[in-house]
Enzyme design. Structure first.
Site, mmCIF file in Angstrom:
data_model
loop_
_atom_site.group_PDB
_atom_site.id
_atom_site.type_symbol
_atom_site.label_atom_id
_atom_site.label_comp_id
_atom_site.label_asym_id
_atom_site.label_seq_id
_atom_site.Cartn_x
_atom_site.Cartn_y
_atom_site.Cartn_z
ATOM 1 C CD GLU A 49 28.275 26.927 36.153
ATOM 2 O OE1 GLU A 49 28.422 27.736 35.209
ATOM 3 O OE2 GLU A 49 27.275 26.898 36.881
ATOM 4 C CB THR A 76 29.003 22.324 29.684
ATOM 5 O OG1 THR A 76 28.070 23.272 30.219
ATOM 6 C CG2 THR A 76 29.089 21.132 30.619
ATOM 7 C CG ASP A 77 30.360 28.319 28.516
ATOM 8 O OD1 ASP A 77 31.322 27.743 29.076
ATOM 9 O OD2 ASP A 77 30.146 29.549 28.614
ATOM 10 C CG LEU A 116 25.137 36.244 40.626
ATOM 11 C CD1 LEU A 116 24.415 37.045 41.704
ATOM 12 C CD2 LEU A 116 24.394 34.935 40.362
ATOM 13 C CB SER A 117 26.780 37.015 34.089
ATOM 14 O OG SER A 117 27.477 37.093 32.896
ATOM 15 C CB SER A 118 28.133 42.352 36.815
ATOM 16 O OG SER A 118 29.521 42.174 36.969
ATOM 17 C CB SER A 119 31.510 41.108 32.667
ATOM 18 O OG SER A 119 31.349 39.729 32.480
ATOM 19 C CG ASP A 143 28.564 34.336 31.605
ATOM 20 O OD1 ASP A 143 28.052 33.222 31.850
ATOM 21 O OD2 ASP A 143 29.587 34.764 32.175
ATOM 22 C CE1 TYR A 189 36.145 29.825 32.689
ATOM 23 C CE2 TYR A 189 37.491 30.833 30.988
ATOM 24 C CZ TYR A 189 36.282 30.322 31.406
ATOM 25 O OH TYR A 189 35.221 30.312 30.547
HETATM 26 P P1 ADP Z 1 30.903 38.747 36.761
HETATM 27 O O1 ADP Z 1 30.628 38.858 35.303
HETATM 28 O O2 ADP Z 1 30.795 37.342 37.272
HETATM 29 O O3 ADP Z 1 30.124 39.693 37.606
HETATM 30 P P2 ADP Z 1 33.490 39.651 35.872
HETATM 31 O O4 ADP Z 1 34.820 39.675 36.547
HETATM 32 O O5 ADP Z 1 33.360 38.903 34.596
HETATM 33 O O6 ADP Z 1 32.441 39.132 36.966
HETATM 34 O O7 ADP Z 1 32.995 41.147 35.574
HETATM 35 C C1 ADP Z 1 33.049 42.136 36.572
HETATM 36 C C2 ADP Z 1 33.601 43.420 35.967
HETATM 37 O O8 ADP Z 1 32.599 44.019 35.103
HETATM 38 C C3 ADP Z 1 33.901 44.476 37.009
HETATM 39 O O9 ADP Z 1 35.199 44.319 37.530
HETATM 40 C C4 ADP Z 1 33.771 45.749 36.163
HETATM 41 O O10 ADP Z 1 34.943 45.979 35.400
HETATM 42 C C5 ADP Z 1 32.629 45.424 35.207
HETATM 43 N N1 ADP Z 1 31.352 45.877 35.805
HETATM 44 C C6 ADP Z 1 30.328 45.116 36.199
HETATM 45 N N2 ADP Z 1 29.310 45.860 36.705
HETATM 46 C C7 ADP Z 1 29.711 47.146 36.631
HETATM 47 C C8 ADP Z 1 29.137 48.404 36.989
HETATM 48 N N3 ADP Z 1 27.924 48.475 37.542
HETATM 49 N N4 ADP Z 1 29.851 49.532 36.772
HETATM 50 C C9 ADP Z 1 31.083 49.452 36.214
HETATM 51 N N5 ADP Z 1 31.681 48.307 35.851
HETATM 52 C C10 ADP Z 1 31.022 47.159 36.052
HETATM 53 MG MG MG Z 2 31.743 37.968 33.717
#
Ligand code: ADP
Ligand code: MG
Length: 375
Positions: free
Chosen positions: A31, A33-34, A120-123, A167, A216
């Site tokens: 963590e 480290t990237d 968990l990297s939704s972005s 990620d 960060y």
């Molecule tokens: P993580 O990547 O850890 O989940 P981030 O803060 O890097 O957290 O990314 C989250 C952001 O990505 C949200 O605030 C939103 O802008 C976007 N996002 C993620 N999932 C969705 C989704 N299902 N619909 C719309 N935007 C999303």
């Molecule tokens: Mg993210």
């Protein structure tokens, strides 16, 4: 999938031509480290974004997320940044254009099972889903590593988040049945098989990262400063002996100590996993958590409670925070025969000790961003 297809037809009065699955990820070890050119060991998870799409004839991208009845409409030629989550797809579109790749308008509807803002990297999953969609509608070539790095630039330069490369790289290149060890100096990946007998549990603490950009950025700049003072290109190339012999101040010393020791732990974890020594792998994960908590100072109260709770449960080999830290998720390695009971016990014990609703998510390693075929 059928549901997403139906939703697409409702929104656009037309059927999608394809769909993409793009997974979230959990990092087992390695963590912060990237961005120091170091090692990480993440895997794709069975939580993902699924995006159904269809090309358009005009220069717009029209995207619907989940149940939100209002689409995000992006002019694909505009260089004015949009506000809100549309900045992520727009960043990917802009970086396609900037790199000389074809861009084309498209309609999309997507749904997500990845908790967002939780490590968990939704972005990255969203960026890669858009990148795969754009590549499909333009009939372009898909090079997973190249595309991941394009999405990193989109997040760094367009969205303005100084994330490292982990990620997007794992989201794009994850394989089934294995954790990937990624060398962030050259982006090469090496599979670390997860045989039967051990299960990964994602322990979402029910808390979400707030605005921690300044924290960060401090970690990144202190690491950079430490590497300059140690005379190396990045902390990847520093050793404990170099650090001991140097005159760097206490803050930079602790930050560097985390990175140097964490890189060693990733390699040791891979060796332990390869020989099925899960108690050693677990011990390394706990050492990683302690280093992140004490030297790198990126843990948080919910994460410390979650790890503490998990380590008391039968069958848990090890646990640590995962992702950037501060809040969000932890990850545990658990003996398969104890996994169900351990999940229930951790859930109950955490609720007693912390005022948040946890989510315990078992996951096998899942495949990286890919087209679903046939739709
Ligand atoms: P993580 O990547 O850890 O989940 P981030 O803060 O890097 O957290 O990314 C989250 C952001 O990505 C949200 O605030 C939103 O802008 C976007 N996002 C993620 N999932 C969705 C989704 N299902 N619909 C719309 N935007 C999303
Ligand atoms: Mg993210």
């Amino acid at each position: 999938m059928a549901q997403l297809q139906e939703l697409f037809v409702q929104r656009f009065d037309n059927a999608p031509v394809g769909s993409v699955i793009s997974p979230g990820r959990v990092n087992l070890i390695g963590e912060h480290t990237d961005y120091n050119d170091g090692f990480v060991s993440p895997m794709g998870i069975e939580r993902h974004i699924e995006m159904a799409f269809r090309p358009r004839e005009d220069r717009r991208a029209v995207l619907y997320t989940g149940a939100d009845p209002n689409p995000f409409v992006i002019d694909i030629d505009s260089v004015d940044p949009v506000h809100g989550w549309g900045i992520y797809p727009q960043g990917v579109i802009r970086h396609f254009a900037q790199d000389g790749l074809e861009v084309r308008g498209f309609d999309a509807v997507f749904s997500s099972t990845i908790p967002s803002g939780s490590g968990l990297s939704s972005s990255a999953a969203l960026e890669l889903a858009v990148a795969r969609t754009l590549t499909a509608v333009t009939e372009g070539e898909w090079d997973a590593t190249d595309m991941a790095l394009r999405c990193v630039r989109a997040e760094n330069e367009w969205v303005g988040v100084a994330c490292g490369v982990m990620d997007q790289l794992i989201c794009a290149t994850a394989v089934e049945r294995a954790v990937s060890r990624i060398d962030c100096a050259d982006y090469s990946t090496y599979p670390v098989e997860l045989p039967g007998g051990v299960v990964v549990l994602i322990l979402h603490s029910g808390t979400k990262r707030g605005l921690v950009d300044s924290e960060y950025n401090e970690r990144r700049s202190t690491c950079e400063r430490a590497s300059v003072e140690l005379g190396v290109k990045s902390l990847r190339y520093a050793t404990m002996d170099m650090l001991d012999a140097s005159g760097v101040d206490d803050l930079a010393r602790r930050r560097a100590r985390h990175v140097i020791s964490e890189n060693d732990r990733v390699l040791a974890w891979g060796r332990a996993a390869a020989s099925g020594d899960w108690s050693e792998a677990g011990r390394l994960m706990v050492a990683s958590h302690e280093s992140l908590r004490d030297d790198f100072e990126v843990s948080g109260p919910a994460l410390d409670v979650m790890v503490d709770v998990a380590l008391d449960v039968e069958g848990v080999h090890g646990a640590r925070l995962t992702g950037a830290g501060f809040a969000g998720a932890c990850v545990a390695l658990v003996a398969e025969e104890h996994a169900d009971k351990a999940a229930a016990t951790i859930d109950a014990a955490y609720r007693q000790r912390y005022d948040a609703v946890p989510q315990i998510i078992p996951s096998r390693p899942a495949k990286g961003t890919h087209l679903v075929d046939p739709i």
